[in-house]
Design an enzyme around this catalytic site. Structure first.
Site, PDB file in Angstrom:
ATOM      1  CG  HIS A  62      -1.948   1.038   1.273  1.00  0.00           C
ATOM      2  ND1 HIS A  62      -3.151   0.893   1.917  1.00  0.00           N
ATOM      3  CD2 HIS A  62      -1.966   2.298   0.772  1.00  0.00           C
ATOM      4  CE1 HIS A  62      -3.863   1.998   1.808  1.00  0.00           C
ATOM      5  NE2 HIS A  62      -3.153   2.880   1.117  1.00  0.00           N
ATOM      6  CG  HIS A  64      -1.167   6.675  -1.837  1.00  0.00           C
ATOM      7  ND1 HIS A  64      -2.389   6.591  -2.468  1.00  0.00           N
ATOM      8  CD2 HIS A  64      -1.339   6.133  -0.605  1.00  0.00           C
ATOM      9  CE1 HIS A  64      -3.270   6.039  -1.632  1.00  0.00           C
ATOM     10  NE2 HIS A  64      -2.656   5.753  -0.501  1.00  0.00           N
ATOM     11  NE  ARG A  66       0.185  11.215  -3.368  1.00  0.00           N
ATOM     12  CZ  ARG A  66      -0.820  10.812  -2.616  1.00  0.00           C
ATOM     13  NH1 ARG A  66      -1.830  10.136  -3.143  1.00  0.00           N
ATOM     14  NH2 ARG A  66      -0.842  11.058  -1.323  1.00  0.00           N
ATOM     15  CG  ASN A  96      -5.165   7.565  -4.382  1.00  0.00           C
ATOM     16  OD1 ASN A  96      -4.106   6.963  -4.587  1.00  0.00           O
ATOM     17  ND2 ASN A  96      -5.330   8.342  -3.332  1.00  0.00           N
ATOM     18  CG  ASP A 154      -6.385   3.662  -0.174  1.00  0.00           C
ATOM     19  OD1 ASP A 154      -7.073   3.771   0.836  1.00  0.00           O
ATOM     20  OD2 ASP A 154      -5.226   4.135  -0.278  1.00  0.00           O
ATOM     21  CG  HIS A 181     -10.231   4.599   2.541  1.00  0.00           C
ATOM     22  ND1 HIS A 181      -9.098   5.342   2.718  1.00  0.00           N
ATOM     23  CD2 HIS A 181     -11.242   5.303   3.103  1.00  0.00           C
ATOM     24  CE1 HIS A 181      -9.403   6.461   3.372  1.00  0.00           C
ATOM     25  NE2 HIS A 181     -10.701   6.460   3.619  1.00  0.00           N
ATOM     26  CG  HIS A 234      -5.705   2.819   5.919  1.00  0.00           C
ATOM     27  ND1 HIS A 234      -7.074   2.783   6.060  1.00  0.00           N
ATOM     28  CD2 HIS A 234      -5.479   3.443   4.733  1.00  0.00           C
ATOM     29  CE1 HIS A 234      -7.644   3.344   5.010  1.00  0.00           C
ATOM     30  NE2 HIS A 234      -6.690   3.744   4.184  1.00  0.00           N
ATOM     31  CG  ASP A 307      -2.071   4.913   3.550  1.00  0.00           C
ATOM     32  OD1 ASP A 307      -2.034   5.142   2.325  1.00  0.00           O
ATOM     33  OD2 ASP A 307      -2.948   5.366   4.304  1.00  0.00           O
ATOM     34  N   PRO A 325      -5.096  14.742   3.498  1.00  0.00           N
ATOM     35  CG  PRO A 325      -6.643  12.981   3.619  1.00  0.00           C
ATOM     36  CD  PRO A 325      -6.389  14.302   2.936  1.00  0.00           C
TER      37      PRO A 325
HETATM   38  C1  NCD Z   1      -4.109   8.775   1.092  1.00  0.00           C
HETATM   39  C2  NCD Z   1      -3.640   9.653  -0.049  1.00  0.00           C
HETATM   40  O1  NCD Z   1      -3.088  10.730   0.219  1.00  0.00           O
HETATM   41  O2  NCD Z   1      -3.760   9.256  -1.205  1.00  0.00           O
HETATM   42  N1  NCD Z   1      -4.212   9.556   2.269  1.00  0.00           N
HETATM   43  C3  NCD Z   1      -4.234   9.142   3.543  1.00  0.00           C
HETATM   44  O3  NCD Z   1      -4.415   9.973   4.431  1.00  0.00           O
HETATM   45  N2  NCD Z   1      -4.041   7.883   3.861  1.00  0.00           N
HETATM   46  C4  NCD Z   1      -5.385   8.102   0.735  1.00  0.00           C
HETATM   47  C5  NCD Z   1      -5.705   6.909   1.576  1.00  0.00           C
HETATM   48  O4  NCD Z   1      -4.857   6.055   1.826  1.00  0.00           O
HETATM   49  O5  NCD Z   1      -6.857   6.765   1.987  1.00  0.00           O
HETATM   50 ZN    ZN Z   2      -7.091   4.805   2.502  1.00  0.00          ZN
HETATM   51 ZN    ZN Z   3      -3.733   4.763   0.974  1.00  0.00          ZN
END
Ligand code: NCD
Ligand code: ZN
Ligand code: ZN
Length: 426
Positions: A62, A64, A66, A96, A154, A181, A234, A307, A325
């Site tokens: 998990h 991100h 981007r 995402n 997610d 999520h 998470h 995450d 977040p």
């Molecule tokens: C994640 C993000 O920034 O893509 N943010 C987070 O606070 N965990 C999205 C997610 O994991 O839900």
């Molecule tokens: Zn999430």
């Molecule tokens: Zn995430």
């Protein structure tokens, strides 16, 4: 011939049940000898692993990165740099992105770019619904054929229970799974900090733990009734843990992950009002942390996933309602896990299991193992070396973490991927 000799390290490998001081010889990328004392010789590059632990490298299902679309926050190259600096050689990127990973061509893009960078295995998870909008299922079979290792929206929950149920069935029948999520958006509303004393005393919009708990319960019930697997992203509350205990006892195919930050930080991080404390789900209480640690030790929570959620500095400077977040995590998972070993929640073997073996098994990847004949996929770390989290030590493009300027114990010294050194601490 390319020869590396790792000497005097303490090998911990849950796959071979090893916990012993051993030397390792790697010839042209392959492990050819594991013995108590291999004599150094001139043609071998010597790595002195005295005081270090030598383990299979880590797997994070998990992250991100981007990429595509928000590469000012992170991209597959900088994300890979952070991964190998954290001891990881396999990561699963969340869909995402912009656009969302909901088409086979986008799945192939992530895989190809990851291979081009070549530092670690970069695998994509595909969206459950088109555009992650929660309305229409993606073409799961095609996405899986293109290389998606599982399905998730997610960043957002799958709010519609019928769609979630059908998604579980499709993904499960393909031999894959959905990951959720868990957040009831009607309950979380515009909440920012965990609902409790801290949110009340600081006047931050409260986000009640039930927002997570009711969705975890729903997903567990759907998994139970469909007989299909679901993975809970998470997990952060004590009640969610208790719900997973219950669902597993009834035989539901539920697995769960926990992040390093939810194992280590509480909502007290809000006391300086920095939005680096903002994450979804929010940082909780000491009581929740205790439950999460116990659950990870006992196997109720199956493994750790970071995450890793990079955001740019200017975004984290926005007011708490408007800032996105998320916090980075790839370089903190090991030191935080080692902290739990030092505090006797579990032993070093379980630590490596939750960082490497278990997450690999979950995505159907042969877990890395230190065995003769295997390509070296090894992390060497000093469990007692202290380091400071700062702009320089963070390898990610973004530096968003409440841990900035704090010290952690446990430092990655070398990471091997496909037989080659892809990270060396200098
Ligand atoms: C994640 C993000 O920034 O893509 N943010 C987070 O606070 N965990 C999205 C997610 O994991 O839900
Ligand atoms: Zn999430
Ligand atoms: Zn995430």
């Amino acid at each position: 011939m390319d020869i590396v000799l790792i000497k005097n390290g303490f090998v911990v490998d849950p796959m071979t049940n090893t916990k012993k001081k051993l030397d390792i010889l790697i010839e042209n990328g392959k492990i050819t000898k594991i013995e108590e004392n291999i004599k150094p010789f001139p043609s071998a590059k010597l790595i002195d692993a005295t005081d270090c632990i030598v383990s299979p490298s880590f797997v994070d299902i998990h992250v991100h990165f981007r990429d595509p679309g928000q590469t000012y926050k992170e991209d597959i190259y900088t994300g890979s740099l952070a991964a190998v600096a954290g001891g990881y050689t396999t990561v699963v990127c969340m869909p995402n992105t912009q656009p969302a990973l909901d088409e086979p061509s986008l799945i192939r893009y992530v895989i190809e770019k990851g291979e081009e960078v070549g530092l670690c295995r970069v695998l994509p998870a595909a969206a459950i619904t088109k555009g992650r909008k929660g309305k229409e299922l993606t073409e799961m079979a095609l996405l899986k054929d293109a290389g998606a290792v599982y399905f998730t929206d997610d960043g957002s929950p799958v709010e519609n229970s019928h769609i979630m149920r059908v998604a579980m069935e499709y993904a499960g029948s393909l031999g894959s799974f959905v990951a959720d999520h868990c957040e009831d958006l009607n309950l979380s509303k515009d909440g920012v900090a965990n609902e409790g004393e801290i949110s009340a005393s600081l006047g931050l919009p409260p986000l009640p733990p039930e927002a997570e708990d009711v969705m975890v319960a729903r997903d567990c019930i759907l998994a139970l009734n469909t007989g299909m697997p679901v993975h809970i992203c998470h997990v952060s509350t004590k009640t969610a843990v208790e719900t997973i205990v219950w669902a597993k006892a009834l035989g539901a195919h539920v697995t769960a992950e926990v992040t390093p930050h939810h194992l280590y930080l509480t909502d007290e991080e809000w006391l300086d009002f920095s939005c680096n404390a903002k994450v979804s789900p929010p940082l909780r209480t000491h009581e929740d942390i205790e439950a999460l640690r116990w659950a990870l030790a006992s196997g109720i929570i199956d493994f750790i996933a970071t995450d890793h959620a990079p955001h740019a500095h200017h975004e984290k400077l926005l007011e708490h309602q408007h800032c996105p977040p998320g916090m980075i995590g790839l370089q903190f998972a090991l030191p935080i896990t080692l902290e739990l070993v030092r505090k006797d929640y579990f032993d070093i073997k379980r630590a490596i299991e939750v960082l490497s073996t278990k997450p690999a098994e979950k995505i159907g990847l042969k877990p890395p193992s230190i065995s003769v004949g295997e390509e070296a996929e090894i992390t060497i770390f000093n469990p007692s070396e202290e380091w400071e989290v700062n702009e320089e030590s963070i390898k990610s493009k973004s530096k968003n973490t409440p841990l900035l300027n704090r010290k952690l114990i446990g430092k990655v010294k070398y990471t091997f991927y496909k037989g080659k050194i892809v990270y060396e601490d200098k």
